[in-house]
Design a protein around this motif. Structure first.
Motif, PDB file in Angstrom:
ATOM      1  N   GLY A   1      -8.247  -0.926  -9.069  1.00 34.04           N
ATOM      2  CA  GLY A   1      -8.524  -0.142 -10.263  1.00 34.04           C
ATOM      3  C   GLY A   1      -9.992   0.218 -10.311  1.00 34.04           C
ATOM      4  O   GLY A   1     -10.674   0.031 -11.321  1.00 34.04           O
TER       5      GLY A   1
ATOM      6  N   ASP B   1      -0.870   3.483  -6.981  1.00 32.20           N
ATOM      7  CA  ASP B   1      -0.606   3.029  -8.340  1.00 32.20           C
ATOM      8  C   ASP B   1      -0.378   1.525  -8.271  1.00 32.20           C
ATOM      9  O   ASP B   1       0.580   1.063  -7.637  1.00 32.20           O
ATOM     10  CB  ASP B   1       0.628   3.735  -8.899  1.00 32.20           C
ATOM     11  CG  ASP B   1       0.851   3.466 -10.386  1.00 32.20           C
ATOM     12  OD1 ASP B   1       0.421   2.399 -10.864  1.00 32.20           O
ATOM     13  OD2 ASP B   1       1.467   4.319 -11.055  1.00 32.20           O
TER      14      ASP B   1
ATOM     15  N   THR C   1     -11.474   5.137   0.248  1.00 32.57           N
ATOM     16  CA  THR C   1     -10.679   5.297  -0.963  1.00 32.57           C
ATOM     17  C   THR C   1      -9.195   5.180  -0.617  1.00 32.57           C
ATOM     18  O   THR C   1      -8.737   5.698   0.402  1.00 32.57           O
ATOM     19  CB  THR C   1     -10.955   6.640  -1.645  1.00 32.57           C
ATOM     20  OG1 THR C   1     -10.678   7.711  -0.726  1.00 32.57           O
ATOM     21  CG2 THR C   1     -12.410   6.721  -2.088  1.00 32.57           C
TER      22      THR C   1
ATOM     23  N   GLU D   1     -11.775   1.197  -2.300  1.00 33.57           N
ATOM     24  CA  GLU D   1     -11.611   1.544  -3.702  1.00 33.57           C
ATOM     25  C   GLU D   1     -10.167   1.996  -3.925  1.00 33.57           C
ATOM     26  O   GLU D   1      -9.747   3.031  -3.407  1.00 33.57           O
ATOM     27  CB  GLU D   1     -12.576   2.652  -4.101  1.00 33.57           C
ATOM     28  CG  GLU D   1     -14.044   2.282  -3.888  1.00 33.57           C
ATOM     29  CD  GLU D   1     -14.982   3.414  -4.272  1.00 33.57           C
ATOM     30  OE1 GLU D   1     -14.499   4.476  -4.735  1.00 33.57           O
ATOM     31  OE2 GLU D   1     -16.197   3.245  -4.094  1.00 33.57           O
TER      32      GLU D   1
ATOM     33  N   ASP E   1      -7.252   3.175  -6.497  1.00 32.69           N
ATOM     34  CA  ASP E   1      -6.981   3.698  -7.839  1.00 32.69           C
ATOM     35  C   ASP E   1      -6.044   4.893  -7.731  1.00 32.69           C
ATOM     36  O   ASP E   1      -5.639   5.292  -6.633  1.00 32.69           O
ATOM     37  CB  ASP E   1      -8.264   4.075  -8.568  1.00 32.69           C
ATOM     38  CG  ASP E   1      -8.163   3.801 -10.067  1.00 32.69           C
ATOM     39  OD1 ASP E   1      -7.095   4.097 -10.649  1.00 32.69           O
ATOM     40  OD2 ASP E   1      -9.131   3.302 -10.662  1.00 32.69           O
TER      41      ASP E   1
ATOM     42  N   GLY F   1     -11.775   2.825 -10.587  1.00 34.18           N
ATOM     43  CA  GLY F   1     -12.342   3.746 -11.568  1.00 34.18           C
ATOM     44  C   GLY F   1     -13.544   4.479 -11.011  1.00 34.18           C
ATOM     45  O   GLY F   1     -13.542   4.949  -9.870  1.00 34.18           O
TER      46      GLY F   1
ATOM     47  N   LEU G   1      -9.017  -4.062 -15.606  1.00 33.14           N
ATOM     48  CA  LEU G   1      -7.736  -3.659 -15.030  1.00 33.14           C
ATOM     49  C   LEU G   1      -6.550  -4.394 -15.627  1.00 33.14           C
ATOM     50  O   LEU G   1      -5.652  -3.786 -16.203  1.00 33.14           O
ATOM     51  CB  LEU G   1      -7.760  -3.874 -13.515  1.00 33.14           C
ATOM     52  CG  LEU G   1      -6.406  -3.782 -12.785  1.00 33.14           C
ATOM     53  CD1 LEU G   1      -5.860  -2.363 -12.864  1.00 33.14           C
ATOM     54  CD2 LEU G   1      -6.535  -4.250 -11.344  1.00 33.14           C
TER      55      LEU G   1
ATOM     56  N   CYS H   1      -7.306   8.441 -17.419  1.00 31.00           N
ATOM     57  CA  CYS H   1      -8.565   8.076 -16.789  1.00 31.00           C
ATOM     58  C   CYS H   1      -9.757   8.130 -17.743  1.00 31.00           C
ATOM     59  O   CYS H   1     -10.898   7.905 -17.324  1.00 31.00           O
ATOM     60  CB  CYS H   1      -8.837   8.997 -15.596  1.00 31.00           C
ATOM     61  SG  CYS H   1      -7.562   8.955 -14.324  1.00 31.00           S
TER      62      CYS H   1
ATOM     63  N   ALA I   1     -12.200   5.221 -17.843  1.00 29.99           N
ATOM     64  CA  ALA I   1     -13.197   5.152 -16.770  1.00 29.99           C
ATOM     65  C   ALA I   1     -14.438   5.951 -17.135  1.00 29.99           C
ATOM     66  O   ALA I   1     -15.572   5.536 -16.838  1.00 29.99           O
ATOM     67  CB  ALA I   1     -12.598   5.664 -15.457  1.00 29.99           C
TER      68      ALA I   1
END
Length: 284
Positions: free
Chosen positions: A94, A144, A140, A114, A116, A96, A171, A15, A18
């Motif tokens: 993705g 994967d 959220t 979102e 991720d 981030g 991405l 990560c 990001a």
């Protein structure tokens, strides 16, 4: 912000890109004439703690900073236009440390999903600390994108029958070609006609000499650029999307920020095809 003032939170190595991107957005927010202002970015950087410098040498970092500034503004404008044009839900693949759910002046109420990795979303939510966007419903989705992810998205309230504005920013270049293809095909299967997509596509830009040090550093850090397209338009058309490929020189803010690099981009044949937007084909 409470989380930003506390001890740095652990963050997986995968990560780190990001955090580097958030650092570039934080720096851009302080520029005299910023392409975009992200008041959250510095808080993520502080909460993450020292991650080392962004990848590459000084020349590569300057180019990346300009590129992140331009793409942030470009996709900000795209998403606002897409929602105004009839897309009531937005999916950030993705995502981030993207803060568009909070910072964009959405023209109407919108659902922002979102998607991720769980560890990154956990870190992000600790920093956000439960606050709610003013004009969006933020959801959220821990998944994967190299595996099956659509079920998790729909289980979170996403409606595949509604027009959607998708965003793939920073991405696809990190995925294997078959993985990138699977993401795009899954996206298409969940997009009625008239849905929109915004995407950053690695083309000849990835082979520019000024980015060689960046590419090498990312590979050494375990995050190589794996996928690119020489001619994005036909590839996306085969998957049901009609794409637009702007020349950065046609966008005033992009022409200004990328001015030192436009000769290199033109020489590499990469003035178009880096930042794309498109519409799902079909009637409706």
């Amino acid at each position: 912000m409470t989380a930003a003032d506390s001890e740095p939170q652990p963050l997986p190595t995968v990560c780190r890109t990001a955090v580097w991107t958030a650092e570039m957005r934080a720096d851009e927010s302080l520029a005299p004439n910023p392409c975009a202002i992200d008041p959250w970015a510095a808080e993520f950087v502080t909460a993450a703690g020292p991650q080392g410098p962004p990848p590459g040498d000084a020349e590569a970092r300057a180019f990346l900073h300009a590129g992140v500034a331009v793409r942030t503004r470009y996709f900000d404008d795209y998403l606002i236009e897409a929602v105004r044009g009839g897309c009531p839900q937005v999916v950030l693949l993705g995502a981030g440390l993207d803060t568009r759910a909070f910072r964009l002046p959405w023209p109407e109420r919108v659902d922002v999903f979102e998607v991720d990795l769980p560890d990154l979303l956990d870190f992000k939510n600790r920093v956000v600390a439960g606050r709610v966007p003013a004009s969006a419903r933020r959801v959220t989705v821990a998944a994967d994108l190299r595996e099956a992810w659509a079920d998790a998205l729909t289980a979170s309230g996403f409606d595949p029958a509604r027009r959607t504005a998708w965003l793939c920013e920073g991405l696809l270049a990190y995925l294997e070609p078959d993985e990138a293809d699977a993401v795009v095909r899954t996206m298409g299967e969940h997009s009625p006609p008239g849905s929109r997509v915004g995407v950053e596509t690695a083309t000849s830009q990835g082979r520019l000499s000024c980015l060689r040090s960046c590419r090498d550093a990312l590979s050494a850090d375990g995050a190589p650029w794996r996928w690119s397209l020489r001619d994005p338009g036909p590839w996306w058309a085969e998957r049901g999307w009609r794409m637009e490929q702007p020349d950065p020189a046609s966008l005033p803010y992009a022409a200004e920020r990328l001015a030192p690099y436009l000769p290199l981009l033109r020489e590499a044949g990469d003035t178009g095809g880096w930042l794309l937007t498109g519409t799902r084909c079909g009637s409706g």
